[in-house]
Design a protein around this motif. Sequence first.
Motif, PDB file in Angstrom:
ATOM      1  N   VAL A  53       0.844  -1.202   0.000  1.00  0.00           N
ATOM      2  CA  VAL A  53       0.000   0.000   0.000  1.00  0.00           C
ATOM      3  C   VAL A  53       0.874   1.246   0.000  1.00  0.00           C
ATOM      4  O   VAL A  53       0.648   2.184  -0.779  1.00  0.00           O
ATOM      5  N   ASN A  54       1.891   1.271   0.841  1.00  0.00           N
ATOM      6  CA  ASN A  54       2.776   2.429   0.942  1.00  0.00           C
ATOM      7  C   ASN A  54       3.472   2.713  -0.388  1.00  0.00           C
ATOM      8  O   ASN A  54       3.526   3.865  -0.839  1.00  0.00           O
ATOM      9  N   LYS A  55       3.984   1.680  -1.018  1.00  0.00           N
ATOM     10  CA  LYS A  55       4.659   1.858  -2.318  1.00  0.00           C
ATOM     11  C   LYS A  55       3.687   2.384  -3.364  1.00  0.00           C
ATOM     12  O   LYS A  55       4.026   3.283  -4.145  1.00  0.00           O
ATOM     13  N   ALA A  56       2.479   1.821  -3.402  1.00  0.00           N
ATOM     14  CA  ALA A  56       1.491   2.254  -4.388  1.00  0.00           C
ATOM     15  C   ALA A  56       1.090   3.711  -4.154  1.00  0.00           C
ATOM     16  O   ALA A  56       0.981   4.496  -5.110  1.00  0.00           O
ATOM     17  N   LEU A  57       0.883   4.079  -2.902  1.00  0.00           N
ATOM     18  CA  LEU A  57       0.510   5.463  -2.586  1.00  0.00           C
ATOM     19  C   LEU A  57       1.618   6.434  -2.987  1.00  0.00           C
ATOM     20  O   LEU A  57       1.351   7.481  -3.591  1.00  0.00           O
ATOM     21  N   ASN A  58       2.846   6.084  -2.663  1.00  0.00           N
ATOM     22  CA  ASN A  58       3.966   6.968  -3.007  1.00  0.00           C
ATOM     23  C   ASN A  58       4.195   7.038  -4.517  1.00  0.00           C
ATOM     24  O   ASN A  58       4.581   8.092  -5.038  1.00  0.00           O
ATOM     25  N   LYS A  59       3.941   5.952  -5.220  1.00  0.00           N
ATOM     26  CA  LYS A  59       4.060   5.948  -6.677  1.00  0.00           C
ATOM     27  C   LYS A  59       3.046   6.913  -7.289  1.00  0.00           C
ATOM     28  O   LYS A  59       3.383   7.732  -8.141  1.00  0.00           O
ATOM     29  N   VAL A  60       1.802   6.824  -6.837  1.00  0.00           N
ATOM     30  CA  VAL A  60       0.761   7.716  -7.354  1.00  0.00           C
ATOM     31  C   VAL A  60       1.055   9.157  -6.948  1.00  0.00           C
ATOM     32  O   VAL A  60       0.902  10.080  -7.756  1.00  0.00           O
ATOM     33  N   TYR A  61       1.493   9.359  -5.720  1.00  0.00           N
ATOM     34  CA  TYR A  61       1.824  10.702  -5.264  1.00  0.00           C
ATOM     35  C   TYR A  61       2.893  11.324  -6.175  1.00  0.00           C
ATOM     36  O   TYR A  61       2.754  12.472  -6.612  1.00  0.00           O
ATOM     37  N   GLY A  62       3.931  10.564  -6.473  1.00  0.00           N
ATOM     38  CA  GLY A  62       4.985  11.063  -7.361  1.00  0.00           C
ATOM     39  C   GLY A  62       4.443  11.396  -8.744  1.00  0.00           C
ATOM     40  O   GLY A  62       4.784  12.441  -9.328  1.00  0.00           O
ATOM     41  N   GLN A  63       3.598  10.525  -9.248  1.00  0.00           N
ATOM     42  CA  GLN A  63       3.015  10.763 -10.568  1.00  0.00           C
ATOM     43  C   GLN A  63       2.136  12.023 -10.544  1.00  0.00           C
ATOM     44  O   GLN A  63       2.214  12.856 -11.452  1.00  0.00           O
ATOM     45  N   VAL A  64       1.325  12.176  -9.508  1.00  0.00           N
ATOM     46  CA  VAL A  64       0.456  13.350  -9.386  1.00  0.00           C
ATOM     47  C   VAL A  64       1.290  14.627  -9.315  1.00  0.00           C
ATOM     48  O   VAL A  64       0.979  15.628  -9.978  1.00  0.00           O
ATOM     49  N   LYS A  65       2.347  14.604  -8.539  1.00  0.00           N
ATOM     50  CA  LYS A  65       3.177  15.804  -8.403  1.00  0.00           C
ATOM     51  C   LYS A  65       3.880  16.147  -9.730  1.00  0.00           C
ATOM     52  O   LYS A  65       3.997  17.326 -10.080  1.00  0.00           O
TER      53      LYS A  65
END
Length: 169
Positions: free
Chosen positions: A113-125
């Motif tokens: 979950v943490n990896k997926a959230l951070n991946k999406v966060y990076g993409q969003v930013k």
Amino acid sequence: MIIAVAGVAGTLGGSFLTQRASERAKRREIELVRDHEEVRENLLLRRTCYVELNRDARQFTTALNQHLHVMRERSVEENDRKALDDAKRAHRDSHSEAQMIAPDDVLVRASEVNKALNKVYGQVKRLEREEPEPGETMATAVRVQAEIWDLLRALRTEMRHDLGVAPKE
């Protein structure tokens, strides 16, 4: 006289042995109570940690979704960035606590979950800065963000199994 001494010694020795056995039984009982309390406290600690981790991961996922909506509808403002970063920070703190408390089965799911959230966060930013990596679009960010809900369900199920709330399948 020897018989009398033996009788007194036997009586005193018997009461001494009875007292020692009683003390040992009390010590065992105290140890069992302590062990039971330790197990109960450990369970309560894990439960509290899991509630926070579940809540904060869901809030981070929701904040990512809201941020993506904002990006499609209007320009991102500072309060939008702050809301997303606050949710990210809360999740990071909960995940860090879980790393010290949760057993490996739960940590595997929490890390996914943490990896997926951070991946999406990076993409969003990156999308927000208009500097996406190849293949990164609003549509891919929305799709990947939506997939996190399945990971959250798996994490929640694993945490419930660990707490004994739901049986292992």
